[in-house]
Design an enzyme around this catalytic site. Structure first.
Site, PDB file in Angstrom:
ATOM      1  N   LYS A   1      46.725  38.093  34.098  1.00 63.41           N
ATOM      2  CA  LYS A   1      46.243  39.339  34.733  1.00 63.41           C
ATOM      3  C   LYS A   1      47.231  40.480  34.489  1.00 63.41           C
ATOM      4  CE  LYS A   1      45.524  37.867  39.104  1.00 63.41           C
ATOM      5  NZ  LYS A   1      45.067  37.964  40.509  1.00 63.41           N
TER       6      LYS A   1
ATOM      7  N   LYS B   1      50.174  40.596  35.763  1.00 65.78           N
ATOM      8  CA  LYS B   1      50.900  40.834  37.021  1.00 65.78           C
ATOM      9  C   LYS B   1      52.099  39.884  37.084  1.00 65.78           C
ATOM     10  CE  LYS B   1      47.989  42.456  40.723  1.00 65.78           C
ATOM     11  NZ  LYS B   1      47.439  42.200  42.042  1.00 65.78           N
TER      12      LYS B   1
HETATM   13  N1  C2G Z   1      43.337  44.347  49.337  1.00 59.22           N
HETATM   14  C1  C2G Z   1      42.878  45.187  50.355  1.00 59.22           C
HETATM   15  N2  C2G Z   1      43.616  46.252  50.714  1.00 59.22           N
HETATM   16  C2  C2G Z   1      44.806  46.501  50.107  1.00 59.22           C
HETATM   17  C3  C2G Z   1      45.284  45.654  49.089  1.00 59.22           C
HETATM   18  C4  C2G Z   1      44.524  44.567  48.716  1.00 59.22           C
HETATM   19  O1  C2G Z   1      41.788  44.957  50.916  1.00 59.22           O
HETATM   20  N3  C2G Z   1      45.524  47.600  50.513  1.00 59.22           N
HETATM   21  C5  C2G Z   1      42.499  43.212  48.943  1.00 59.22           C
HETATM   22  C6  C2G Z   1      42.053  43.275  47.484  1.00 59.22           C
HETATM   23  O2  C2G Z   1      40.903  44.103  47.351  1.00 59.22           O
HETATM   24  C7  C2G Z   1      41.757  41.809  47.180  1.00 59.22           C
HETATM   25  C8  C2G Z   1      42.775  41.058  48.085  1.00 59.22           C
HETATM   26  O3  C2G Z   1      43.242  42.018  49.053  1.00 59.22           O
HETATM   27  O4  C2G Z   1      40.429  41.479  47.594  1.00 59.22           O
HETATM   28  C9  C2G Z   1      43.952  40.536  47.301  1.00 59.22           C
HETATM   29  O5  C2G Z   1      44.515  41.624  46.569  1.00 59.22           O
HETATM   30  P1  C2G Z   1      45.572  41.271  45.389  1.00 59.22           P
HETATM   31  O6  C2G Z   1      46.576  40.333  45.910  1.00 59.22           O
HETATM   32  O7  C2G Z   1      45.981  42.558  44.766  1.00 59.22           O
HETATM   33  O8  C2G Z   1      44.639  40.425  44.403  1.00 59.22           O
HETATM   34  P2  C2G Z   1      44.122  40.871  42.956  1.00 59.22           P
HETATM   35  O9  C2G Z   1      45.281  41.096  42.063  1.00 59.22           O
HETATM   36  O10 C2G Z   1      43.148  41.948  43.193  1.00 59.22           O
HETATM   37  O11 C2G Z   1      43.432  39.517  42.425  1.00 59.22           O
HETATM   38  O12 C2G Z   1      39.953  36.833  40.670  1.00 59.22           O
HETATM   39  C10 C2G Z   1      40.275  37.871  41.583  1.00 59.22           C
HETATM   40  C11 C2G Z   1      41.736  38.229  41.487  1.00 59.22           C
HETATM   41  O13 C2G Z   1      42.547  37.075  41.639  1.00 59.22           O
HETATM   42  C12 C2G Z   1      42.077  39.276  42.545  1.00 59.22           C
END
Ligand code: C2G
Length: 129
Positions: free
Chosen positions: A44, A46
């Site tokens: 990803k 990341k």
């Molecule tokens: N999230 C949120 N508000 C934030 C930050 C994150 O609601 N301020 C939500 C994101 O929308 C996501 C979840 O928290 O639904 C996890 O966010 P991340 O850890 O950034 O995950 P991500 O990199 O988006 O990975 O297959 C899907 C991926 O693995 C998602």
């Protein structure tokens, strides 16, 4: 028994994550979370501060979460939904529309993200100090 499933990296666990998991837990009776593995994070583009093991332990300790499992690739969601008997797949709305194809196997829901907080922002602010 209504099962909700979601996925994420959940690095530097913050209030945006907590508020999402809390709202997701209210959509059903059980909340299952796929935590991105370290290798999938690389895919990803990341780099997480905490390892998969640490991130999984932190999310599992959240009172809104019932179970966690490793997310190793983009393609596993359909089979996870069947494996866990998930009725709802839900993500924050930064993913809006990206997983609509899962409508074939369960309801797909996108919830509003919590504004002004993100792992990237936290890292940026800390590195500026
Ligand atoms: N999230 C949120 N508000 C934030 C930050 C994150 O609601 N301020 C939500 C994101 O929308 C996501 C979840 O928290 O639904 C996890 O966010 P991340 O850890 O950034 O995950 P991500 O990199 O988006 O990975 O297959 C899907 C991926 O693995 C998602």
């Amino acid at each position: 028994m209504k099962v909700v499933i979601t996925y994420g990296t959940f690095d530097l666990f913050h209030v945006g994550h907590v508020r999402l998991l809390k709202r997701l837990s209210k959509l059903g009776d059980k909340l299952i979370v796929g935590i991105s593995s370290d290798s999938f994070n690389e895919l990803k583009g990341k780099e997480s501060f905490f390892s998969y093991k640490e991130r999984a332990e932190i999310v599992k300790s959240c009172r809104f979460v019932d179970e966690v499992f490793p997310e190793n690739n983009w393609e596993q969601k359909e089979q996870d939904i069947v494996k866990y008997g998930a009725n709802i797949f839900a993500m924050g709305n930064d993913w809006h529309g990206k997983f609509d194809h899962l409508n074939e196997v369960c309801d797909v829901v996108y919830l509003k993200r919590t504004e002004h907080v993100s792992t990237t922002e936290i890292k940026k602010k800390l590195s500026a100090t």
